[in-house]
Write a protein that holds these residues in place. Sequence first.
Motif, PDB file in Angstrom:
ATOM      1  N   PRO A   1     -41.590 -35.632 -60.364  1.00  0.00           N
ATOM      2  CA  PRO A   1     -42.211 -35.340 -61.655  1.00  0.00           C
ATOM      3  C   PRO A   1     -42.204 -33.848 -61.970  1.00  0.00           C
ATOM      4  CG  PRO A   1     -43.510 -36.958 -60.464  1.00  0.00           C
ATOM      5  CD  PRO A   1     -42.469 -36.466 -59.507  1.00  0.00           C
ATOM      6  N   GLU A   2     -42.332 -33.011 -60.938  1.00  0.00           N
ATOM      7  CA  GLU A   2     -42.352 -31.563 -61.164  1.00  0.00           C
ATOM      8  C   GLU A   2     -41.008 -31.073 -61.712  1.00  0.00           C
ATOM      9  OE1 GLU A   2     -45.516 -32.812 -58.620  1.00  0.00           O
ATOM     10  OE2 GLU A   2     -43.354 -33.069 -58.349  1.00  0.00           O
ATOM     11  N   GLU A   3     -39.915 -31.570 -61.147  1.00  0.00           N
ATOM     12  CA  GLU A   3     -38.602 -31.175 -61.649  1.00  0.00           C
ATOM     13  C   GLU A   3     -38.384 -31.712 -63.059  1.00  0.00           C
ATOM     14  OE1 GLU A   3     -33.834 -31.445 -60.496  1.00  0.00           O
ATOM     15  OE2 GLU A   3     -35.349 -32.190 -59.092  1.00  0.00           O
ATOM     16  N   GLU A   4     -38.810 -32.949 -63.297  1.00  0.00           N
ATOM     17  CA  GLU A   4     -38.695 -33.527 -64.634  1.00  0.00           C
ATOM     18  C   GLU A   4     -39.446 -32.681 -65.651  1.00  0.00           C
ATOM     19  OE1 GLU A   4     -39.456 -37.919 -66.651  1.00  0.00           O
ATOM     20  OE2 GLU A   4     -40.883 -37.148 -65.173  1.00  0.00           O
ATOM     21  N   GLN A   5     -40.652 -32.274 -65.300  1.00  0.00           N
ATOM     22  CA  GLN A   5     -41.470 -31.473 -66.215  1.00  0.00           C
ATOM     23  C   GLN A   5     -40.856 -30.110 -66.481  1.00  0.00           C
ATOM     24  OE1 GLN A   5     -45.345 -31.615 -64.293  1.00  0.00           O
ATOM     25  NE2 GLN A   5     -45.158 -33.854 -64.172  1.00  0.00           N
ATOM     26  N   ALA A   6     -40.262 -29.518 -65.458  1.00  0.00           N
ATOM     27  CA  ALA A   6     -39.611 -28.222 -65.650  1.00  0.00           C
ATOM     28  C   ALA A   6     -38.461 -28.337 -66.635  1.00  0.00           C
ATOM     29  CB  ALA A   6     -39.114 -27.687 -64.304  1.00  0.00           C
ATOM     30  N   ARG A   7     -37.804 -29.475 -66.664  1.00  0.00           N
ATOM     31  CA  ARG A   7     -36.695 -29.684 -67.589  1.00  0.00           C
ATOM     32  C   ARG A   7     -37.187 -29.914 -69.012  1.00  0.00           C
ATOM     33  NH1 ARG A   7     -32.835 -34.064 -64.311  1.00  0.00           N
ATOM     34  NH2 ARG A   7     -32.207 -32.671 -62.610  1.00  0.00           N
ATOM     35  N   VAL A   8     -38.194 -30.771 -69.176  1.00  0.00           N
ATOM     36  CA  VAL A   8     -38.513 -31.254 -70.518  1.00  0.00           C
ATOM     37  C   VAL A   8     -39.581 -30.463 -71.255  1.00  0.00           C
ATOM     38  CG1 VAL A   8     -37.807 -33.602 -69.911  1.00  0.00           C
ATOM     39  CG2 VAL A   8     -40.225 -32.972 -69.722  1.00  0.00           C
ATOM     40  N   LEU A   9     -40.559 -29.900 -70.565  1.00  0.00           N
ATOM     41  CA  LEU A   9     -41.689 -29.310 -71.275  1.00  0.00           C
ATOM     42  C   LEU A   9     -41.301 -28.130 -72.169  1.00  0.00           C
ATOM     43  CD1 LEU A   9     -44.556 -29.609 -68.629  1.00  0.00           C
ATOM     44  CD2 LEU A   9     -44.103 -31.060 -70.623  1.00  0.00           C
ATOM     45  N   PRO A  10     -40.424 -27.216 -71.722  1.00  0.00           N
ATOM     46  CA  PRO A  10     -40.029 -26.143 -72.655  1.00  0.00           C
ATOM     47  C   PRO A  10     -39.329 -26.686 -73.894  1.00  0.00           C
ATOM     48  CG  PRO A  10     -39.415 -25.582 -70.395  1.00  0.00           C
ATOM     49  CD  PRO A  10     -39.822 -27.028 -70.389  1.00  0.00           C
ATOM     50  N   VAL A  11     -38.591 -27.761 -73.740  1.00  0.00           N
ATOM     51  CA  VAL A  11     -37.876 -28.347 -74.870  1.00  0.00           C
ATOM     52  C   VAL A  11     -38.856 -29.041 -75.817  1.00  0.00           C
ATOM     53  CG1 VAL A  11     -36.050 -29.946 -75.553  1.00  0.00           C
ATOM     54  CG2 VAL A  11     -35.825 -28.626 -73.435  1.00  0.00           C
ATOM     55  N   VAL A  12     -39.798 -29.782 -75.258  1.00  0.00           N
ATOM     56  CA  VAL A  12     -40.830 -30.419 -76.086  1.00  0.00           C
ATOM     57  C   VAL A  12     -41.579 -29.372 -76.898  1.00  0.00           C
ATOM     58  CG1 VAL A  12     -43.014 -31.700 -76.038  1.00  0.00           C
ATOM     59  CG2 VAL A  12     -41.113 -32.417 -74.566  1.00  0.00           C
ATOM     60  N   GLU A  13     -41.998 -28.311 -76.246  1.00  0.00           N
ATOM     61  CA  GLU A  13     -42.754 -27.257 -76.931  1.00  0.00           C
ATOM     62  C   GLU A  13     -41.940 -26.644 -78.067  1.00  0.00           C
ATOM     63  OE1 GLU A  13     -43.616 -24.702 -73.677  1.00  0.00           O
ATOM     64  OE2 GLU A  13     -45.175 -26.012 -72.840  1.00  0.00           O
ATOM     65  N   ALA A  14     -40.663 -26.386 -77.804  1.00  0.00           N
ATOM     66  CA  ALA A  14     -39.812 -25.788 -78.831  1.00  0.00           C
ATOM     67  C   ALA A  14     -39.612 -26.728 -80.011  1.00  0.00           C
ATOM     68  CB  ALA A  14     -38.459 -25.397 -78.222  1.00  0.00           C
ATOM     69  N   MET A  15     -39.402 -28.013 -79.733  1.00  0.00           N
ATOM     70  CA  MET A  15     -39.204 -28.975 -80.811  1.00  0.00           C
ATOM     71  C   MET A  15     -40.463 -29.106 -81.675  1.00  0.00           C
ATOM     72  SD  MET A  15     -36.086 -30.079 -80.594  1.00  0.00           S
ATOM     73  CE  MET A  15     -35.784 -28.374 -80.122  1.00  0.00           C
ATOM     74  N   VAL A  16     -41.608 -29.129 -81.033  1.00  0.00           N
ATOM     75  CA  VAL A  16     -42.861 -29.245 -81.778  1.00  0.00           C
ATOM     76  C   VAL A  16     -43.070 -28.018 -82.648  1.00  0.00           C
ATOM     77  CG1 VAL A  16     -45.372 -29.348 -81.531  1.00  0.00           C
ATOM     78  CG2 VAL A  16     -43.932 -30.811 -80.116  1.00  0.00           C
ATOM     79  N   ARG A  17     -42.785 -26.839 -82.108  1.00  0.00           N
ATOM     80  CA  ARG A  17     -42.944 -25.613 -82.895  1.00  0.00           C
ATOM     81  C   ARG A  17     -42.019 -25.602 -84.105  1.00  0.00           C
ATOM     82  NH1 ARG A  17     -42.685 -22.735 -78.042  1.00  0.00           N
ATOM     83  NH2 ARG A  17     -40.760 -21.684 -78.718  1.00  0.00           N
TER      84      ARG A  17
END
Length: 301
Positions: free
Chosen positions: A93-109
Amino acid sequence: MDSLAAAPGTGPATSPLPVVRPSRRARRLSDLPADRTLVMGVLNVTPDSFSDGGQFADTDAAIRAGLKMHYEGADIIDVGGESTRPDSVRISPEEEQARVLPVVEAMVRAGALVSIDTMNAATAEKAIAAGAAVINDVSGTETDPDMPGLVARTGVSYILMHSRGNVRSNDPNASYADVVEEVAAELVKIRDRFYAAGVAPEQIILDPGLGFSKDAEQNWELLRGLDRLGALGHRVLVGASRKRFLGSLLTSYGKAAQPLERDNATAAVSALAAAAGVWAVRVHNVPASLDAVKVTAAWKG
């Protein structure tokens, strides 16, 4: 991330990433069109995706690709960081989160409505905190035991996809007497676990899981039986994009069409699924399927 990619046509992929001002508030499902089937764009932040060959494993490349889909008109961007291709290896889960969270944040912004494609409740929770509004879970009968409570507590929409057993195996349990009835019954059984945790019916979206524990003919039977799934009282999502059963349909000179050669067939499925009244289609090529569902809506009046 302090900067995001430009809209298509504003410069080469190697140009500096311009700042995109944040939206006044996070986009909601209620903001999306209600007069046509929605289009969900697939954004795989993985090095081993079957459909795009890991083109967007790099964070900046993933953000550019996601913004491109957003500007092309995708209603939802579905961000996933773990491949489910046959025989792929599970990541933490930690590796998955490192991949997706910056992208999620950018898309939401950037003002996009984001779905998080994950089988891990821990990843889903962090993505929701980052602004994701939907959980897309392909785990089926092996749902994370913490997922129902998370969905109930946060109130987000939850895509419940049908699958049996290990989603990475090649059709491990593709034996059905009546695939439509059995898929419907198994979805109801899993759904009831969410009800027991306090999830409201309107939060649930059903996905028949094309290609997961199904062979080609069973996928076609499910598409022909979408009305049966709709009769369960929930929104329905169809994810046929670039899948193997389309490749085998398009076989030429003994060779199945490769994933990138399946977009026309995908758009045809999107049009027919829209005609059947599905809530959304999940696709890699946004413009083709967006055109398809708009034409269907106009045809239906």
